[in-house]
Design a protein around this motif. Structure first.
Motif, PDB file in Angstrom:
ATOM      1  N   MET A  10      -2.874 -13.083   3.051  1.00 15.28           N
ATOM      2  CA  MET A  10      -2.135 -13.584   4.210  1.00 15.28           C
ATOM      3  C   MET A  10      -1.452 -12.447   4.968  1.00 15.28           C
ATOM      4  O   MET A  10      -1.270 -12.530   6.182  1.00 15.28           O
ATOM      5  CB  MET A  10      -1.100 -14.623   3.772  1.00 15.28           C
ATOM      6  CG  MET A  10      -0.389 -15.290   4.944  1.00 15.28           C
ATOM      7  SD  MET A  10       0.686 -16.638   4.405  1.00 15.28           S
ATOM      8  CE  MET A  10       1.372 -17.137   5.999  1.00 15.28           C
ATOM      9  N   LEU A  11      -1.078 -11.393   4.257  1.00 13.97           N
ATOM     10  CA  LEU A  11      -0.403 -10.275   4.918  1.00 13.97           C
ATOM     11  C   LEU A  11      -1.305  -9.650   5.974  1.00 13.97           C
ATOM     12  O   LEU A  11      -0.868  -9.377   7.098  1.00 13.97           O
ATOM     13  CB  LEU A  11       0.007  -9.224   3.881  1.00 13.97           C
ATOM     14  CG  LEU A  11       0.981  -9.696   2.795  1.00 13.97           C
ATOM     15  CD1 LEU A  11       1.211  -8.579   1.779  1.00 13.97           C
ATOM     16  CD2 LEU A  11       2.301 -10.143   3.407  1.00 13.97           C
ATOM     17  N   ASP A  12      -2.569  -9.444   5.629  1.00 11.58           N
ATOM     18  CA  ASP A  12      -3.514  -8.863   6.581  1.00 11.58           C
ATOM     19  C   ASP A  12      -3.996  -9.893   7.596  1.00 11.58           C
ATOM     20  O   ASP A  12      -4.032  -9.633   8.798  1.00 11.58           O
ATOM     21  CB  ASP A  12      -4.721  -8.276   5.841  1.00 11.58           C
ATOM     22  CG  ASP A  12      -4.378  -7.011   5.086  1.00 11.58           C
ATOM     23  OD1 ASP A  12      -3.420  -6.317   5.501  1.00 11.58           O
ATOM     24  OD2 ASP A  12      -5.040  -6.713   4.076  1.00 11.58           O
ATOM     25  N   GLU A  13      -4.346 -11.063   7.110  1.00 10.01           N
ATOM     26  CA  GLU A  13      -4.927 -12.081   7.982  1.00 10.01           C
ATOM     27  C   GLU A  13      -3.969 -12.503   9.092  1.00 10.01           C
ATOM     28  O   GLU A  13      -4.380 -12.761  10.222  1.00 10.01           O
ATOM     29  CB  GLU A  13      -5.340 -13.291   7.148  1.00 10.01           C
ATOM     30  CG  GLU A  13      -6.127 -14.330   7.903  1.00 10.01           C
ATOM     31  CD  GLU A  13      -6.621 -15.457   7.022  1.00 10.01           C
ATOM     32  OE1 GLU A  13      -7.057 -16.490   7.563  1.00 10.01           O
ATOM     33  OE2 GLU A  13      -6.575 -15.315   5.775  1.00 10.01           O
ATOM     34  N   ILE A  61       1.392  -9.838   8.760  1.00 14.13           N
ATOM     35  CA  ILE A  61       2.785  -9.950   8.342  1.00 14.13           C
ATOM     36  C   ILE A  61       3.309  -8.554   8.021  1.00 14.13           C
ATOM     37  O   ILE A  61       2.750  -7.872   7.153  1.00 14.13           O
ATOM     38  CB  ILE A  61       2.933 -10.853   7.097  1.00 14.13           C
ATOM     39  CG1 ILE A  61       2.249 -12.202   7.324  1.00 14.13           C
ATOM     40  CG2 ILE A  61       4.404 -11.010   6.728  1.00 14.13           C
ATOM     41  CD1 ILE A  61       2.835 -13.011   8.437  1.00 14.13           C
ATOM     42  N   PRO A  62       4.360  -8.084   8.687  1.00 15.97           N
ATOM     43  CA  PRO A  62       4.901  -6.748   8.399  1.00 15.97           C
ATOM     44  C   PRO A  62       5.389  -6.655   6.960  1.00 15.97           C
ATOM     45  O   PRO A  62       6.037  -7.575   6.441  1.00 15.97           O
ATOM     46  CB  PRO A  62       6.074  -6.619   9.383  1.00 15.97           C
ATOM     47  CG  PRO A  62       5.781  -7.596  10.469  1.00 15.97           C
ATOM     48  CD  PRO A  62       5.074  -8.742   9.803  1.00 15.97           C
ATOM     49  N   LEU A  63       5.092  -5.557   6.306  1.00 11.34           N
ATOM     50  CA  LEU A  63       5.468  -5.388   4.912  1.00 11.34           C
ATOM     51  C   LEU A  63       6.975  -5.389   4.719  1.00 11.34           C
ATOM     52  O   LEU A  63       7.463  -5.731   3.635  1.00 11.34           O
ATOM     53  CB  LEU A  63       4.862  -4.088   4.363  1.00 11.34           C
ATOM     54  CG  LEU A  63       3.329  -4.011   4.358  1.00 11.34           C
ATOM     55  CD1 LEU A  63       2.868  -2.709   3.739  1.00 11.34           C
ATOM     56  CD2 LEU A  63       2.723  -5.206   3.622  1.00 11.34           C
ATOM     57  N   GLU A  64       7.729  -5.002   5.753  1.00 11.57           N
ATOM     58  CA  GLU A  64       9.185  -4.960   5.604  1.00 11.57           C
ATOM     59  C   GLU A  64       9.804  -6.356   5.473  1.00 11.57           C
ATOM     60  O   GLU A  64      10.993  -6.474   5.124  1.00 11.57           O
ATOM     61  CB  GLU A  64       9.835  -4.212   6.767  1.00 11.57           C
ATOM     62  CG  GLU A  64       9.530  -4.763   8.134  1.00 11.57           C
ATOM     63  CD  GLU A  64       8.356  -4.057   8.807  1.00 11.57           C
ATOM     64  OE1 GLU A  64       8.314  -4.035  10.044  1.00 11.57           O
ATOM     65  OE2 GLU A  64       7.486  -3.525   8.062  1.00 11.57           O
ATOM     66  N   LEU A  65       9.030  -7.405   5.748  1.00 13.14           N
ATOM     67  CA  LEU A  65       9.554  -8.762   5.584  1.00 13.14           C
ATOM     68  C   LEU A  65       9.543  -9.213   4.126  1.00 13.14           C
ATOM     69  O   LEU A  65      10.192 -10.191   3.771  1.00 13.14           O
ATOM     70  CB  LEU A  65       8.748  -9.753   6.412  1.00 13.14           C
ATOM     71  CG  LEU A  65       8.706  -9.573   7.928  1.00 13.14           C
ATOM     72  CD1 LEU A  65       8.007 -10.754   8.579  1.00 13.14           C
ATOM     73  CD2 LEU A  65      10.105  -9.411   8.501  1.00 13.14           C
ATOM     74  N   ILE A  66       8.824  -8.501   3.293  1.00 12.85           N
ATOM     75  CA  ILE A  66       8.682  -8.884   1.885  1.00 12.85           C
ATOM     76  C   ILE A  66       9.947  -8.546   1.113  1.00 12.85           C
ATOM     77  O   ILE A  66      10.447  -7.419   1.175  1.00 12.85           O
ATOM     78  CB  ILE A  66       7.469  -8.178   1.252  1.00 12.85           C
ATOM     79  CG1 ILE A  66       6.183  -8.546   2.000  1.00 12.85           C
ATOM     80  CG2 ILE A  66       7.347  -8.522  -0.223  1.00 12.85           C
ATOM     81  CD1 ILE A  66       4.977  -7.741   1.557  1.00 12.85           C
ATOM     82  N   ASP A  67      10.468  -9.525   0.391  1.00  9.43           N
ATOM     83  CA  ASP A  67      11.636  -9.303  -0.454  1.00  9.43           C
ATOM     84  C   ASP A  67      11.271  -8.618  -1.760  1.00  9.43           C
ATOM     85  O   ASP A  67      11.906  -7.656  -2.173  1.00  9.43           O
ATOM     86  CB  ASP A  67      12.328 -10.634  -0.764  1.00  9.43           C
ATOM     87  CG  ASP A  67      13.121 -11.167   0.411  1.00  9.43           C
ATOM     88  OD1 ASP A  67      13.509 -10.373   1.276  1.00  9.43           O
ATOM     89  OD2 ASP A  67      13.333 -12.396   0.470  1.00  9.43           O
ATOM     90  N   ARG A  68      10.265  -9.148  -2.426  1.00  7.51           N
ATOM     91  CA  ARG A  68       9.852  -8.629  -3.733  1.00  7.51           C
ATOM     92  C   ARG A  68       8.342  -8.647  -3.845  1.00  7.51           C
ATOM     93  O   ARG A  68       7.676  -9.503  -3.272  1.00  7.51           O
ATOM     94  CB  ARG A  68      10.431  -9.497  -4.867  1.00  7.51           C
ATOM     95  CG  ARG A  68      11.945  -9.578  -4.878  1.00  7.51           C
ATOM     96  CD  ARG A  68      12.581  -8.355  -5.499  1.00  7.51           C
ATOM     97  NE  ARG A  68      14.035  -8.417  -5.437  1.00  7.51           N
ATOM     98  CZ  ARG A  68      14.843  -7.532  -5.990  1.00  7.51           C
ATOM     99  NH1 ARG A  68      14.331  -6.519  -6.661  1.00  7.51           N
ATOM    100  NH2 ARG A  68      16.154  -7.663  -5.869  1.00  7.51           N
ATOM    101  N   ARG A  69       7.824  -7.692  -4.598  1.00  7.90           N
ATOM    102  CA  ARG A  69       6.396  -7.642  -4.880  1.00  7.90           C
ATOM    103  C   ARG A  69       6.209  -7.948  -6.360  1.00  7.90           C
ATOM    104  O   ARG A  69       6.420  -7.091  -7.210  1.00  7.90           O
ATOM    105  CB  ARG A  69       5.822  -6.274  -4.528  1.00  7.90           C
ATOM    106  CG  ARG A  69       6.042  -5.902  -3.064  1.00  7.90           C
ATOM    107  CD  ARG A  69       5.365  -4.614  -2.696  1.00  7.90           C
ATOM    108  NE  ARG A  69       5.632  -4.257  -1.311  1.00  7.90           N
ATOM    109  CZ  ARG A  69       4.917  -3.384  -0.616  1.00  7.90           C
ATOM    110  NH1 ARG A  69       3.895  -2.762  -1.189  1.00  7.90           N
ATOM    111  NH2 ARG A  69       5.217  -3.118   0.645  1.00  7.90           N
ATOM    112  N   VAL A  70       5.831  -9.176  -6.625  1.00  7.96           N
ATOM    113  CA  VAL A  70       5.722  -9.625  -8.007  1.00  7.96           C
ATOM    114  C   VAL A  70       4.405  -9.156  -8.614  1.00  7.96           C
ATOM    115  O   VAL A  70       3.327  -9.465  -8.109  1.00  7.96           O
ATOM    116  CB  VAL A  70       5.828 -11.162  -8.085  1.00  7.96           C
ATOM    117  CG1 VAL A  70       5.453 -11.665  -9.478  1.00  7.96           C
ATOM    118  CG2 VAL A  70       7.238 -11.597  -7.726  1.00  7.96           C
ATOM    119  N   THR A  71       4.505  -8.405  -9.686  1.00  5.81           N
ATOM    120  CA  THR A  71       3.326  -7.927 -10.410  1.00  5.81           C
ATOM    121  C   THR A  71       3.282  -8.486 -11.830  1.00  5.81           C
ATOM    122  O   THR A  71       2.332  -8.234 -12.558  1.00  5.81           O
ATOM    123  CB  THR A  71       3.310  -6.393 -10.466  1.00  5.81           C
ATOM    124  OG1 THR A  71       4.542  -5.935 -11.046  1.00  5.81           O
ATOM    125  CG2 THR A  71       3.168  -5.798  -9.072  1.00  5.81           C
TER     126      THR A  71
END
Length: 458
Positions: free
Chosen positions: A99-102, A105-115
């Motif tokens: 969804m980020l690419d499609e 969505i700017p990466l700076e909007l992401i709160d956390r990157r769950v791995t």
């Protein structure tokens, strides 16, 4: 997030200005030829007065904003009505990587990157779900108020007229060629606009759906608390999400702890026992009490979530998208991506059918260009996840089985490939057979565990 990999195994405006843009005959002819394989260019369907097709989108979440953006970019005169631009829907906020690419969505909007993700069974069996993620892969966690505001602003930048107002009702015309009248309340004043097309993106309790008698559906209640944790507690959830299952959590869903920028979202949901939702929320809090000890509740939220698509999603020149249409998956409760995707697909369908706004459309156009394409791409996924929920969420024995099979690397890889990229992962037939056998064995063992637990309780 449930094991989606198993899909592979079971294969004239009354009060608004009019922008007059009369197309030249040559450009009109070119557009007719370009879309000749889709629409027969009939001069009787041309919009009179030299104006463009007008559309109203009701609701400014991911579905409505994506629809409005697609309409505006395609030359449609678009009005987006949103009741509370600063409001935040209670939502886990997980979005897939694609969804980020499609949707840019700017990466700076992401709160956390769950791995990392832990799935905890009724007996507290814990499985680390995320072992097969590649170094660049993660689940993006984002606050809905942040995402929704960004998508609305982008739609506005392409020409969407955003109206901060409460939509009250839709006046459906008596004849197929007459306009729809959209009524709304703006700062205590009753207003209305007339449009050619309406897209309902106003949530599970959609007033647009009621206006066109779209039918009812089952819905869940999601209850969520945003809890700000002490720094040392928050570090534990830096890139970790948790999912809890059990009768104490929900009789037919799961509980979650999802990390956000400076807090965690702790919640649960249920369809069959809505009146007990606070009891189940207490169950989630009890399971995680040591991890959230010392935290402060900063917001309490509750919201209905549809459990299956509505019986009717298109009627006349009105289409439903997102939660209004019922596009939330069973098992995982995922809805953000499907909301945005359905909104964009519907907006683009209107653009195609209207030849970029110069031709009036009808119900057949919406069914062919939007509904048929959506169903061919996604409806079987929704139906299958419905079956999975009935199999794995019905009792604690089945939930033990679900958690056990989630420990399999093959299941994890297939699940994340399907979830992160919204494409059916290509599996290995031999591994598929083994997974089915292991699932049956796990169900048998889980029932034995269930009986033993019940005996000990007695």
């Amino acid at each position: 997030m449930a094991t989606a990999s198993q899909i592979h195994c079971f294969h004239s405006l009354q009060k608004s200005p009019i922008r007059r843009t009369t197309p030249s005959s040559s450009s009109s002819s070119l557009k007719c030829r370009r879309y000749s394989s889709i629409i027969t260019c009939n001069s009787s369907n041309k919009i009179s007065g030299g104006r463009k097709l007008r559309a109203a989108v009701i609701g400014g979440g991911p579905a409505g904003s994506s629809a409005a953006e697609a309409l505006s970019r395609g030359g449609i005169e678009t009005y987006l009505i949103e009741r509370s631009p600063s409001g935040a829907k209670p939502c886990g906020g997980a979005i897939p990587l694609c969804m980020l690419d499609e949707f840019s969505i700017p990466l700076e909007l992401i709160d956390r990157r769950v791995t990392q993700m832990k799935i905890i069974s009724p007996s507290n069996l814990t499985v680390d779900f995320g072992k097969t993620l590649k170094p660049h892969e993660y689940i993006a966690m984002i606050r809905r108020e942040v995402l929704d505001s960004f998508l609305r602003s982008r739609a506005q930048s392409y020409g969407t007229n955003v109206i901060n107002a409460l939509f009250t009702h839709l006046e459906v015309p008596d004849s197929p060629d007459s306009p729809y009248t959209v009524h709304y309340n703006s700062n205590g004043s009753k207003e209305s606009i007339s449009v050619d097309v309406v897209i309902g993106a106003d949530g599970a309790n959609s007033r647009v759906a009621k206006s066109i008698d779209a039918g009812n559906y089952s819905y869940a209640i999601a209850f969520q608390e945003r809890i700000r944790l002490p720094d040392e507690k928050m570090r534990y959830y830096e890139n970790l999400a948790e999912m809890y299952v059990g009768n104490d959590i929900s009789p037919d869903f799961y509980g979650w702890v999802f990390p956000k920028c400076d807090h965690v979202a702790v919640g649960t949901g249920t369809v069959c026992s809505k009146q007990d939702i606070k009891l189940y929320q207490n169950g989630v809090r009890e399971r995680v009490k040591e991890k959230i000890y010392g935290g402060k509740v900063i917001k309490v939220e509750a919201h209905p979530i549809p459990e299956h698509p509505r019986p009717r999603r298109v009627r006349g020149r009105v289409a439903l998208v997102g939660d209004s249409a019922g596009y939330v998956t069973k098992c995982s409760g995922e809805g953000i991506y499907f909301a945005a995707k359905s909104g964009r697909m519907c907006g683009e369908a209107v653009v195609r059918s209207s030849l970029n706004g110069i031709r009036m459309i009808d119900e057949k156009d919406l069914r062919k260009e939007y509904l048929k394409k959506w169903d061919s791409q996604y409806i079987n996924t929704f139906r299958f996840l419905d079956i999975l929920q009935k199999v794995f969420y019905g009792n604690n024995a089945a939930r033990e089985c679900l958690v056990e099979i989630c420990g399999c690397d093959y299941v994890q890889r297939m699940t994340f490939e399907s979830y992160l990229y919204k494409k059916l992962a290509r599996g290995n037939p031999w591994e598929d057979v083994k997974m089915v056998v292991n699932t049956v064995g796990s169900l048998i063992r889980s029932n034995i565990i269930k009986e033993e637990m019940e005996r000990l309780q007695v």
